[in-house]
Design a protein around this motif. Structure first.
Motif, short mmCIF file in Angstrom:
data_model
loop_
_atom_site.label_atom_id
_atom_site.label_comp_id
_atom_site.label_asym_id
_atom_site.label_seq_id
_atom_site.Cartn_x
_atom_site.Cartn_y
_atom_site.Cartn_z
N GLU A 104 6.39 -4.42 6.95
CA GLU A 104 7.53 -3.51 7.04
C GLU A 104 7.29 -2.34 6.07
O GLU A 104 6.84 -2.53 4.95
N ASP A 105 7.60 -1.12 6.55
CA ASP A 105 7.39 0.06 5.72
C ASP A 105 8.73 0.55 5.16
O ASP A 105 9.80 0.29 5.71
N THR A 106 8.62 1.27 4.07
CA THR A 106 9.80 1.82 3.39
C THR A 106 9.57 3.29 3.10
O THR A 106 8.50 3.67 2.62
N ARG A 107 10.58 4.11 3.44
CA ARG A 107 10.57 5.52 3.07
C ARG A 107 11.64 5.72 2.00
O ARG A 107 12.81 5.43 2.21
N TYR A 108 11.20 6.23 0.84
CA TYR A 108 12.05 6.29 -0.35
C TYR A 108 12.16 7.75 -0.81
O TYR A 108 11.15 8.41 -1.06
N LYS A 109 13.39 8.28 -0.87
CA LYS A 109 13.62 9.69 -1.22
C LYS A 109 14.61 9.76 -2.38
O LYS A 109 15.68 9.15 -2.33
N LYS A 149 0.85 -1.19 0.00
CA LYS A 149 0.00 0.00 0.00
C LYS A 149 0.88 1.24 0.00
O LYS A 149 1.79 1.37 0.82
N LEU A 150 0.59 2.15 -0.95
CA LEU A 150 1.30 3.42 -1.03
C LEU A 150 0.65 4.38 -0.04
O LEU A 150 -0.49 4.79 -0.21
N LEU A 151 1.38 4.76 0.99
CA LEU A 151 0.82 5.57 2.07
C LEU A 151 0.95 7.08 1.81
O LEU A 151 0.02 7.83 2.09
N GLU A 152 2.11 7.53 1.32
CA GLU A 152 2.36 8.97 1.14
C GLU A 152 3.13 9.21 -0.14
O GLU A 152 3.96 8.40 -0.55
N VAL A 153 2.84 10.36 -0.78
CA VAL A 153 3.60 10.85 -1.92
C VAL A 153 3.83 12.35 -1.72
O VAL A 153 2.87 13.10 -1.53
N HIS A 154 5.07 12.77 -1.72
CA HIS A 154 5.41 14.17 -1.52
C HIS A 154 6.35 14.63 -2.63
O HIS A 154 7.16 13.86 -3.14
N MET A 155 6.23 15.91 -2.97
CA MET A 155 7.15 16.52 -3.93
C MET A 155 7.91 17.64 -3.22
O MET A 155 7.40 18.28 -2.29
N GLY A 156 9.13 17.87 -3.66
CA GLY A 156 9.93 18.94 -3.08
C GLY A 156 10.91 19.50 -4.11
O GLY A 156 11.02 19.01 -5.23
N ILE A 157 11.60 20.54 -3.71
CA ILE A 157 12.64 21.18 -4.53
C ILE A 157 13.87 21.35 -3.65
O ILE A 157 13.77 21.82 -2.51
N ASN A 158 15.01 20.93 -4.17
CA ASN A 158 16.29 21.06 -3.45
C ASN A 158 16.21 20.39 -2.08
O ASN A 158 16.69 20.91 -1.08
N MET A 214 12.41 16.74 -6.00
CA MET A 214 12.56 15.63 -5.05
C MET A 214 11.22 14.92 -4.94
O MET A 214 10.15 15.55 -4.96
N VAL A 215 11.28 13.59 -4.83
CA VAL A 215 10.09 12.77 -4.59
C VAL A 215 10.33 11.94 -3.35
O VAL A 215 11.41 11.34 -3.18
N GLU A 216 9.33 11.92 -2.45
CA GLU A 216 9.36 11.06 -1.27
C GLU A 216 8.16 10.13 -1.33
O GLU A 216 7.02 10.58 -1.47
N LEU A 217 8.41 8.83 -1.24
CA LEU A 217 7.35 7.82 -1.21
C LEU A 217 7.42 7.07 0.13
O LEU A 217 8.50 6.87 0.69
N HIS A 218 6.25 6.67 0.61
CA HIS A 218 6.18 5.88 1.83
C HIS A 218 5.16 4.77 1.59
O HIS A 218 4.00 5.05 1.29
N TRP A 219 5.62 3.52 1.66
CA TRP A 219 4.70 2.40 1.45
C TRP A 219 4.93 1.32 2.50
O TRP A 219 5.95 1.31 3.19
N ILE A 220 3.98 0.41 2.60
CA ILE A 220 4.07 -0.72 3.52
C ILE A 220 3.65 -1.97 2.80
O ILE A 220 2.72 -1.96 1.97
N GLU A 221 4.36 -3.07 3.07
CA GLU A 221 4.06 -4.36 2.45
C GLU A 221 3.17 -5.16 3.38
O GLU A 221 3.42 -5.24 4.59
N ASP A 222 2.12 -5.75 2.79
CA ASP A 222 1.11 -6.43 3.60
C ASP A 222 1.65 -7.67 4.28
O ASP A 222 1.30 -7.98 5.44
#
Length: 894
Positions: free
Chosen positions: A352-357, A277-286, A340-348
């Motif tokens: 375990e969750d993963t934060r990906y930047k 499950k994809l929990l969060e999606v964020h965008m950023g600059i620098n 910048m892209v930040e993703l946060h997902w969890i495997e059923d």
């Protein structure tokens, strides 16, 4: 507290630099915590090279490119010289307090040039970070980092917890074939490995033999897949760590106005189960998140499709910057931005969750950027207004070329034009705005069929920095106005005809309301539909635009009820009036007029070269001078058949807005014969004369010091001198042993050009005496007989401090100083400088400062150039260079 395993091995390869002192920061330096990374902003660098070092145990370890990718650092610099340093919170040199607080201290060194010392600054930041996921992955510019939970975290238990006493012994890389490597070998290959209180951190450069490329949903990604073996006696624990980072090639598409970045949201190498499950999606600059409102303001978009996360950024949008380029006088731009892209997902299955930047710098190729000229002229306002652009921030407007002249930006603004630079609020581009009044001489006017056509033709001169690449762009504008006012002029008067058609309005002539009394003065006549005026050239309502002389009359019609301007009419004419009169007896008269450009000028303060010679009469418009050819600093020059006498009218105490001078010249025929009647009278003593002929030469030298024993040679130039450093000059009459003649300096002055008659000019010596208003007055030194000096009367020695013209619009790499010398007969001085006595210095005014010409530099010679640099705002004195010194001076005989 635990540290990276293998740090002791790394220290053998690092340069350790001790820091003895820290400078107070003169730069803008700031640090920001951004989740699991931190950022340090430094700038502007001012063209200097920035290096940074990490501080550990009171020593600084220089961060080289290879060490940066191994230890979690990166740095980038934009086109304006602003630097950004990124650091992982878990970098090699961070002070880690139980994986909750991370302190990083950096020393920043700016390398100076030969004249400046290096600048050293220190910045330290402590970042609190407790929102750890089971796995955290960072993709930076030059490295990829995987941080895996190895201890119980927030109530969760990892698959195989690593207890105390275990140590890392082996790494297994999957390329995808297995490759086993000991810790020491992995460190030597540039990998970073650490076992913190609760996490395993593995860091790798972006390209190593152990990484491989995998296509994920059409996007190529660099993959690092490892297993780390922990051992304790006969026990062993394995923790897997994987990182995958996208490549620019294959994931970015660029159109004429948009960048699109595609990132798969199901990253196969990082997801082991089929359900997640994809929990969060964020965008950023620098590296910094931005809100949806900020995204909308910048016109960014973030779309989550069935397979990809798509980010679209307009080219030139705020957050990035444009870099300019010129090819065949065509303007090109390249756009750089770092989303910048930040993703946060969890495997059923594993929970375990993963934060990906991902920090993802993108630079477009250079694309042509057609320049646009937008004409916003409103004819009734009688001002041309145009907008030129868009440009990147690295483009500077230098000058504007009109058909009759070239003006710098500062000269345009002084002239009454309005030159502005405007940044776009929604992009990283800017435009230049120019406003030119219809009545300025650069605007061409043509009257035809009841209207006036105004034309403006100009060429913008621009430079791309820092390459100094030139760029020009030409524009043509036209505007029409229906005529209701007509005019003309002759050598004495302005003639104005106004068509009012029985309309009621108020008329302004100059700054005065047209009243019956003023109308009678100006010959007002009205036939019911038109009225006419005759305004003399010398009338108070006429303003002078040029001293040549060009006068202008302004007529304004206003609505008496609303006080709005109906029509404004301005007419400028050249009047052939004689400003200088030369009389046969050597008397000279001069008339100076007050120009419109200097409304605050007090004409009573105008003087000739000699500050004591003021006007005989003055009012708020004129100043009238009377003087003779041998007074008030008047110079004399012999030409082929005439003798030229010259002087100048300027301000005694300079005003910053009035730097112009008015030259007064009179020519007298040398060979003109006049018949005179005279009566002889016997003389008590008969005059005597000695016949002889020969050549006289005058030489000038620059001494090393005030002893005048050693002098610079021709090959010694250029010579570096500082502002206010004394210069010692000697002028000698050559090839003469006659003790009854003497050398005298009549006038010495400084100019910016080799032409001794050029402007601006500053007098050093006037009629044999030091200029009283010189801020660093000339000091004359006595000459004594010694082994080199036989006749002291053949020498003149003086000292002056190095100085500079303080006019930013006339800066020149060279300065020329000119002198006129006179050879005098000691038995018969004949007046002038031969027997002139200068006033005592005790009576001179001290501390006099000119606002327009406050500091000058010079070296005396007939035509002597100087190259110079000015001290910057921090008062560091820069050298002044003497490039050449011509040895001979012309002389005048008495």
């Amino acid at each position: 507290m635990r540290r990276f395993i293998g740090v002791g091995l790394l220290l053998l390869l690092m340069a350790v630099v001790s820091i003895d002192a820290q400078n107070e920061s003169s730069l803008k330096i700031s640090s920001t915590c951004l989740g699991n990374i931190m950022r340090v902003d430094v700038g502007p660098l001012g063209g200097k090279l920035l290096e940074f070092a990490a501080v550990m145990n009171n020593s600084a370890i220089l961060i080289t490119p290879s060490l940066a990718s191994q230890c979690g650092f990166s740095m980038k610099t934009d086109h304006l010289g602003n630097a950004m340093i990124y650091a992982s919170l878990q970098n090699c040199f961070a002070q880690n307090v139980e994986d909750h607080a991370f302190t990083t201290t950096l020393n920043l060194r700016l390398h100076g040039n030969q004249m400046d010392e290096d600048e050293l600054y220190q910045v330290a930041e402590t970042c609190q970070y407790t929102a750890w996921a089971s796995r955290e992955i960072v993709c930076d510019h030059n490295y990829m980092e995987a941080s895996e939970c190895s201890r119980p975290l927030r109530g969760r238990v990892p698959k195989r917890p690593v207890e105390a006493g275990f140590r890392i012994t082996t790494l297994v890389f999957f390329t995808p074939e297995e490759r086993i490597m000991e810790v020491k070998e992995a460190l030597n290959r540039g990998y970073g490995i650490a076992n913190t209180p609760s996490r395993l951190v593995l860091r790798s450069p972006k390209t190593t033999p152990e990484t491989y490329i995998q296509n994920v949903a059409g996007v190529p990604m660099t993959v690092l897949k490892t297993s780390t073996i922990f051992e304790k006696k006969w026990l062993a624990v394995q923790i897997d760590a994987t990182a995958a980072c996208p490549l620019v090639e294959g994931s970015v598409s660029v159109s004429s106005n948009t960048i699109a970045w595609y990132l798969p949201w199901h990253i196969d190498p990082l997801i082991s189960s089929k359900q997640f499950k994809l929990l969060e999606v964020h965008m950023g600059i620098n590296g910094q998140r931005i809100t949806t409102a900020e995204m909308a303001a910048r016109q960014y978009s973030l779309i989550v499709s069935s397979t990809h996360i798509v980010i679209k950024i307009p080219i030139g949008a705020v957050g990035g910057y444009l870099k300019s380029n010129v090819q065949d006088n065509q303007y090109f731009t390249s756009y750089t931005v770092e989303p910048m892209v930040e993703l946060h997902w969890i495997e059923d299955t594993t929970h375990e969750d993963t934060r990906y930047k991902v920090l993802f710098p993108i630079t477009t190729p250079f694309l042509p950027q057609p320049l646009q000229v937008i004409d916003e002229t409103v004819p009734n306002k009688q001002i041309f207004k145009l907008i030129l652009g868009p440009f990147g921030t690295d483009v500077a407007l230098i000058n504007i070329t009109f058909p009759s002249e070239v003006l710098s930006v500062a000269e345009c603004n002084v002239r009454g034009f309005n030159v502005m630079e405007l940044m776009s609020p929604n992009s990283s581009s800017k435009v230049f705005i120019l406003q030119v009044p219809f009545m300025d001489p650069v605007v061409l006017q043509m009257t035809q069929n009841g209207f006036t056509l105004y034309r403006l033709q100009l060429t913008f001169g621009l430079l791309v920095l820092p390459e100094l690449a030139p760029l020009s762009h030409t524009a043509h504008l036209e505007a029409k106005l229906v005529n209701i006012v007509f005019g003309g002029c002759d050598h004495q008067n302005f003639y104005v005809l106004v068509e009012h058609g029985r309309r009621s309005f108020q008329t302004m002539v100059g700054k005065q309301m047209l009243t019956p009394d003023l109308g009678q003065k100006y010959g007002f006549m009205d036939n019911g539909t038109h009225f006419s005026l005759v305004v003399p050239f010398s009338a108070p309502d006429v303003v002078f635009e040029q001293a040549s002389i060009r006068g202008r009359i302004d007529v304004i019609m206003r609505n008496p009820e609303t006080n709005t301007e109906i029509k404004k009419f301005s007419m400028a004419c050249n009047f052939h009036s004689t400003l200088t009169v030369c009389f046969p007896n050597g008397t000279m008269t001069a008339l100076a007029v007050k120009l419109e450009a200097v409304p605050s000028l007090n004409t009573s303060r105008l003087t000739l070269r000699d500050p004591t010679c003021g006007p005989l009469f003055s009012n708020d418009r004129f100043a009238y001078f009377i003087f003779s050819g041998n007074t008030c600093g008047t110079t004399r020059k012999f030409l082929s058949n005439v003798m030229l006498y010259e002087n100048e009218i300027s301000l005694n105490l300079c005003m910053s807005a009035y730097l112009q001078t008015q030259r007064v010249s009179c020519y007298y025929d040398i060979n003109t014969i006049h018949t005179l009647a005279f009566r002889t009278k016997p003389l008590m003593n008969q005059p005597y004369a000695e016949n002889g002929k020969g050549e006289l030469q005058v030489a000038m030298r620059l001494a090393l010091d005030k002893s005048y024993s050693l002098f610079y040679r021709e090959e010694d130039y250029p010579i570096s001198k500082y502002l206010q450093q004394p210069l010692y000059f000697e002028v000698e009459l050559m090839r003469s042993r006659n003790p009854k003649v003497s050398l005298e300096l009549e006038n010495c002055w400084a100019t910016l050009k080799e032409d001794r008659m050029s402007q601006p000019r500053w007098n050093l010596i006037i009629d044999g005496c030091a200029n009283k208003v010189h801020p660093y007055q000339v000091v004359f030194h006595p000459v004594w007989v010694d082994a080199r000096v036989e006749n002291p009367s053949h020498f003149k020695r003086f000292e002056v401090q190095m100085f500079s013209f303080d006019d930013k619009e006339t800066l020149s790499p060279q300065l020329f100083v000119h002198c006129d010398a006179v050879i005098c007969d000691a038995r018969n001085p004949l007046g002038g400088v031969c027997n002139k006595k200068c006033p005592s210095k005790n009576n001179e005014i001290r501390g006099l400062t000119c606002m327009g010409i406050t500091i000058m530099h010079e070296i005396v010679g007939f035509t002597t150039p100087l190259e110079h640099l000015f001290p910057p705002a921090n008062d560091i004195i820069q050298p002044l260079c003497l490039t050449s010194l011509k040895q001979l001076l012309p002389h005048k005989s008495c």
